[in-house]
Design a protein around this motif. Sequence first.
Motif, PDB file in Angstrom:
ATOM      1  N   ASN A 126      10.635 -22.935 -54.076  1.00 39.00           N
ATOM      2  CA  ASN A 126      10.210 -24.255 -53.602  1.00 39.00           C
ATOM      3  C   ASN A 126      11.370 -25.002 -52.954  1.00 39.00           C
ATOM      4  OD1 ASN A 126       7.628 -23.850 -54.623  1.00 39.00           O
ATOM      5  ND2 ASN A 126       8.092 -24.835 -56.590  1.00 39.00           N
ATOM      6  N   MET A 127      12.529 -24.928 -53.589  1.00 41.40           N
ATOM      7  CA  MET A 127      13.711 -25.602 -53.047  1.00 41.40           C
ATOM      8  C   MET A 127      14.164 -24.957 -51.732  1.00 41.40           C
ATOM      9  SD  MET A 127      14.237 -28.154 -54.944  1.00 41.40           S
ATOM     10  CE  MET A 127      15.707 -28.636 -54.017  1.00 41.40           C
ATOM     11  N   VAL A 128      13.950 -23.651 -51.586  1.00 42.91           N
ATOM     12  CA  VAL A 128      14.299 -22.972 -50.333  1.00 42.91           C
ATOM     13  C   VAL A 128      13.509 -23.578 -49.175  1.00 42.91           C
ATOM     14  CG1 VAL A 128      14.058 -20.798 -49.055  1.00 42.91           C
ATOM     15  CG2 VAL A 128      15.057 -20.805 -51.340  1.00 42.91           C
ATOM     16  N   PHE A 129      12.213 -23.771 -49.360  1.00 46.71           N
ATOM     17  CA  PHE A 129      11.394 -24.385 -48.313  1.00 46.71           C
ATOM     18  C   PHE A 129      11.885 -25.796 -48.006  1.00 46.71           C
ATOM     19  CE2 PHE A 129       7.905 -26.800 -46.588  1.00 46.71           C
ATOM     20  CZ  PHE A 129       7.238 -25.913 -45.763  1.00 46.71           C
ATOM     21  N   ILE A 130      12.113 -26.576 -49.038  1.00 42.38           N
ATOM     22  CA  ILE A 130      12.539 -27.971 -48.862  1.00 42.38           C
ATOM     23  C   ILE A 130      13.857 -28.051 -48.096  1.00 42.38           C
ATOM     24  CG2 ILE A 130      13.331 -30.025 -50.111  1.00 42.38           C
ATOM     25  CD1 ILE A 130      11.336 -29.209 -52.351  1.00 42.38           C
ATOM     26  N   VAL A 131      14.830 -27.267 -48.517  1.00 42.07           N
ATOM     27  CA  VAL A 131      16.164 -27.359 -47.920  1.00 42.07           C
ATOM     28  C   VAL A 131      16.157 -26.844 -46.483  1.00 42.07           C
ATOM     29  CG1 VAL A 131      18.533 -26.505 -48.069  1.00 42.07           C
ATOM     30  CG2 VAL A 131      17.328 -27.217 -50.146  1.00 42.07           C
ATOM     31  N   ILE A 132      15.457 -25.749 -46.206  1.00 41.84           N
ATOM     32  CA  ILE A 132      15.447 -25.190 -44.847  1.00 41.84           C
ATOM     33  C   ILE A 132      14.835 -26.180 -43.863  1.00 41.84           C
ATOM     34  CG2 ILE A 132      14.386 -23.433 -43.374  1.00 41.84           C
ATOM     35  CD1 ILE A 132      14.831 -21.405 -45.561  1.00 41.84           C
ATOM     36  N   VAL A 133      13.679 -26.737 -44.190  1.00 46.90           N
ATOM     37  CA  VAL A 133      13.032 -27.692 -43.283  1.00 46.90           C
ATOM     38  C   VAL A 133      13.909 -28.927 -43.091  1.00 46.90           C
ATOM     39  CG1 VAL A 133      11.064 -29.254 -42.987  1.00 46.90           C
ATOM     40  CG2 VAL A 133      10.696 -26.915 -43.786  1.00 46.90           C
ATOM     41  N   ALA A 134      14.454 -29.451 -44.179  1.00 45.40           N
ATOM     42  CA  ALA A 134      15.289 -30.655 -44.084  1.00 45.40           C
ATOM     43  C   ALA A 134      16.517 -30.406 -43.220  1.00 45.40           C
ATOM     44  CB  ALA A 134      15.702 -31.118 -45.484  1.00 45.40           C
ATOM     45  N   GLN A 135      17.164 -29.264 -43.394  1.00 41.34           N
ATOM     46  CA  GLN A 135      18.374 -28.967 -42.635  1.00 41.34           C
ATOM     47  C   GLN A 135      18.072 -28.746 -41.156  1.00 41.34           C
ATOM     48  OE1 GLN A 135      21.566 -29.083 -43.687  1.00 41.34           O
ATOM     49  NE2 GLN A 135      20.766 -29.831 -45.646  1.00 41.34           N
ATOM     50  N   LEU A 136      16.946 -28.115 -40.857  1.00 40.00           N
ATOM     51  CA  LEU A 136      16.592 -27.897 -39.447  1.00 40.00           C
ATOM     52  C   LEU A 136      16.271 -29.213 -38.745  1.00 40.00           C
ATOM     53  CD1 LEU A 136      14.386 -24.673 -39.739  1.00 40.00           C
ATOM     54  CD2 LEU A 136      16.668 -24.861 -38.717  1.00 40.00           C
ATOM     55  N   VAL A 137      15.553 -30.107 -39.420  1.00 39.53           N
ATOM     56  CA  VAL A 137      15.269 -31.411 -38.825  1.00 39.53           C
ATOM     57  C   VAL A 137      16.553 -32.221 -38.664  1.00 39.53           C
ATOM     58  CG1 VAL A 137      14.045 -33.601 -39.127  1.00 39.53           C
ATOM     59  CG2 VAL A 137      12.904 -31.451 -39.697  1.00 39.53           C
ATOM     60  N   MET A 138      17.432 -32.156 -39.658  1.00 42.79           N
ATOM     61  CA  MET A 138      18.710 -32.869 -39.572  1.00 42.79           C
ATOM     62  C   MET A 138      19.554 -32.345 -38.426  1.00 42.79           C
ATOM     63  SD  MET A 138      19.706 -33.190 -43.590  1.00 42.79           S
ATOM     64  CE  MET A 138      21.426 -33.447 -43.171  1.00 42.79           C
ATOM     65  N   ARG A 139      19.475 -31.043 -38.152  1.00 46.21           N
ATOM     66  CA  ARG A 139      20.210 -30.486 -37.022  1.00 46.21           C
ATOM     67  C   ARG A 139      19.744 -31.118 -35.715  1.00 46.21           C
ATOM     68  NH1 ARG A 139      19.034 -24.547 -34.753  1.00 46.21           N
ATOM     69  NH2 ARG A 139      17.106 -25.722 -34.387  1.00 46.21           N
ATOM     70  N   ASP A 140      18.426 -31.334 -35.573  1.00 45.60           N
ATOM     71  CA  ASP A 140      17.908 -31.996 -34.377  1.00 45.60           C
ATOM     72  C   ASP A 140      18.440 -33.416 -34.254  1.00 45.60           C
ATOM     73  OD1 ASP A 140      16.494 -29.791 -33.621  1.00 45.60           O
ATOM     74  OD2 ASP A 140      14.551 -30.510 -34.331  1.00 45.60           O
ATOM     75  N   LYS A 141      18.505 -34.116 -35.379  1.00 45.49           N
ATOM     76  CA  LYS A 141      19.001 -35.496 -35.346  1.00 45.49           C
ATOM     77  C   LYS A 141      20.467 -35.551 -34.944  1.00 45.49           C
ATOM     78  CE  LYS A 141      15.766 -37.393 -38.755  1.00 45.49           C
ATOM     79  NZ  LYS A 141      15.616 -38.124 -40.013  1.00 45.49           N
ATOM     80  N   ARG A 142      21.272 -34.614 -35.461  1.00 46.38           N
ATOM     81  CA  ARG A 142      22.690 -34.604 -35.100  1.00 46.38           C
ATOM     82  C   ARG A 142      22.885 -34.291 -33.619  1.00 46.38           C
ATOM     83  NH1 ARG A 142      23.263 -32.197 -40.379  1.00 46.38           N
ATOM     84  NH2 ARG A 142      23.034 -30.122 -39.447  1.00 46.38           N
ATOM     85  N   ARG A 143      22.067 -33.387 -33.089  1.00 47.48           N
ATOM     86  CA  ARG A 143      22.165 -33.044 -31.675  1.00 47.48           C
ATOM     87  C   ARG A 143      21.797 -34.224 -30.787  1.00 47.48           C
ATOM     88  NH1 ARG A 143      19.575 -26.956 -30.966  1.00 47.48           N
ATOM     89  NH2 ARG A 143      21.324 -25.794 -31.888  1.00 47.48           N
ATOM     90  N   ALA A 144      20.824 -35.030 -31.251  1.00 43.35           N
ATOM     91  CA  ALA A 144      20.392 -36.180 -30.455  1.00 43.35           C
ATOM     92  C   ALA A 144      21.438 -37.284 -30.436  1.00 43.35           C
ATOM     93  CB  ALA A 144      19.073 -36.722 -30.992  1.00 43.35           C
ATOM     94  N   GLY A 145      22.361 -37.278 -31.392  1.00 42.98           N
ATOM     95  CA  GLY A 145      23.399 -38.298 -31.445  1.00 42.98           C
ATOM     96  C   GLY A 145      22.950 -39.566 -32.129  1.00 42.98           C
ATOM     97  N   SER A 146      21.658 -39.743 -32.271  1.00 46.00           N
ATOM     98  CA  SER A 146      21.097 -40.878 -32.995  1.00 46.00           C
ATOM     99  C   SER A 146      19.749 -40.431 -33.520  1.00 46.00           C
ATOM    100  CB  SER A 146      20.921 -42.093 -32.078  1.00 46.00           C
ATOM    101  OG  SER A 146      20.059 -41.769 -31.019  1.00 46.00           O
ATOM    102  N   GLU A 147      19.176 -41.228 -34.394  1.00 45.92           N
ATOM    103  CA  GLU A 147      17.926 -40.822 -35.012  1.00 45.92           C
ATOM    104  C   GLU A 147      16.814 -40.780 -33.981  1.00 45.92           C
ATOM    105  OE1 GLU A 147      15.002 -42.106 -38.668  1.00 45.92           O
ATOM    106  OE2 GLU A 147      17.077 -42.761 -38.600  1.00 45.92           O
ATOM    107  N   PRO A 148      16.193 -39.605 -33.754  1.00 44.68           N
ATOM    108  CA  PRO A 148      15.146 -39.494 -32.748  1.00 44.68           C
ATOM    109  C   PRO A 148      13.806 -39.942 -33.284  1.00 44.68           C
ATOM    110  CG  PRO A 148      15.522 -37.364 -33.763  1.00 44.68           C
ATOM    111  CD  PRO A 148      16.467 -38.364 -34.441  1.00 44.68           C
TER     112      PRO A 148
END
Length: 478
Positions: A98-120
Amino acid sequence: MRSISVPRFTVFSEAHVLRNAFFLFVITTLFYAFGAMLRLVQELSLFWPLNAVMAAIFARYIWLNRLHYYGICYGAMLLYDVMTTQWGLASLVINASNMVFIVIVAQLVMRDKRRAGSEPEPINALRLFYYCLVAAVFCTLLGALGSVGIDRQSFMPLLADWFSEQFSTGVLILPCVMTMTMPHEITRIHWKQLLPALTLVISVLAAIAVGGAGSLAFPLPALIWCAIRYPLPVTCALTMVTGASEIILVANSVINLAVTGPLQTSQLFSTRLGIATLAISPVIVSTSVAAINNLMRQVSLRADFDFLTRVYSRSGLYEALKNQPSTADQHLTVMLLDIDFFKSVNDNYGHECGDYVLAAFARQVHDVVGDQGLVARMGGEEFVVAARTQDPLDGYQLAEKIRKRIESNVFQWRQQPLRVTVSVGIGNGMVGKKAMIDAFNELLVEADEYLYRAKKAGRNKTCAKSLAEEGSREIVAS
């Protein structure tokens, strides 16, 4: 339209560690208990919302992605199992998945936010679809392995069950939780606004009545209608409720896919994947519509209004004139206004001061004109007013009111008083049978001629054709 204000409340806050820990524990426990109530077989859940909900929470609040917060979430799962099951080692592995699913999705979305430079924007629907797919694969491998032996289940059926459940639940729930917002106020809803939602309810009832695999697609047209008519968070919520309801109805044979026998695992696998595919469609449509509408608003504002002065631009004025109703007996006054010696303002005080004077000047003119007409910046320090007036004298008096307001006004720039004056040229005429924009263009030529005469006469003057019917003399006031 009456509205009710809704008080704001924030569940998570970066500065309140204990409060964050408490709510993470409570939310994890509640959704774990909800999933445990929906048992497909004796131990495995039919619909497991916990992973998608927690993944969305960790993805929305970047600062929650710390080991101690992950630990609280994992600990809440283990504690619930200790109190309600006898899984032992299996509980450690299943909840780790369960934690694997939670962490993978959260980290992938966070990667998008970091690339955008601000919260998209809260989600990108297509990317979220893939993120759920990747997270479901890794979660399934570990979860199915840990579930072997529970109720004498073998690995391959468990693999199919885990993957279809995690993937479909993620696609249904993640967009809803990640776009969920508390409204600032609740406004009265007109019954016509409820038509898409009512159609959605009817389509689900039709699926129950008709049955068969094709019935699962019945809600899709209604969902797309909802996507077009409702905001993104509402569409995501309706999609989640519809998809979850269909899964539960199919599992309990309320929607009969195969009337010859009870629901089999392979049929549920197909059902979940089909619903996941259907569920993402309205979310994509709603995301696209929201992005297009936002872009259109921005383009419209930039095209129709002058960014600096907040009055109409030249193109915006022409669009507004096209929409103005006109009658043959309507009298129109067009004024061209030019700020006197504006170049000296820029030279002596700088362009920042010049921009301030332009914006303040536009506000003063707009205040005087009010609802009687339209104000636009034609370019540089030149402005135009198109006003509905009773006759030439009424138009002349309005122009004089503007000129005197500017002359008497003291602009404050960095605690320094600054005065400017304006020269005004006027064109007056009846609209007649012409379109409003055609009448405006004709009078604009006349106003331009008399603006030139006002400047030539010494500036800070209002210049217009003589009020006498046959006279060709001009009148100049200062």
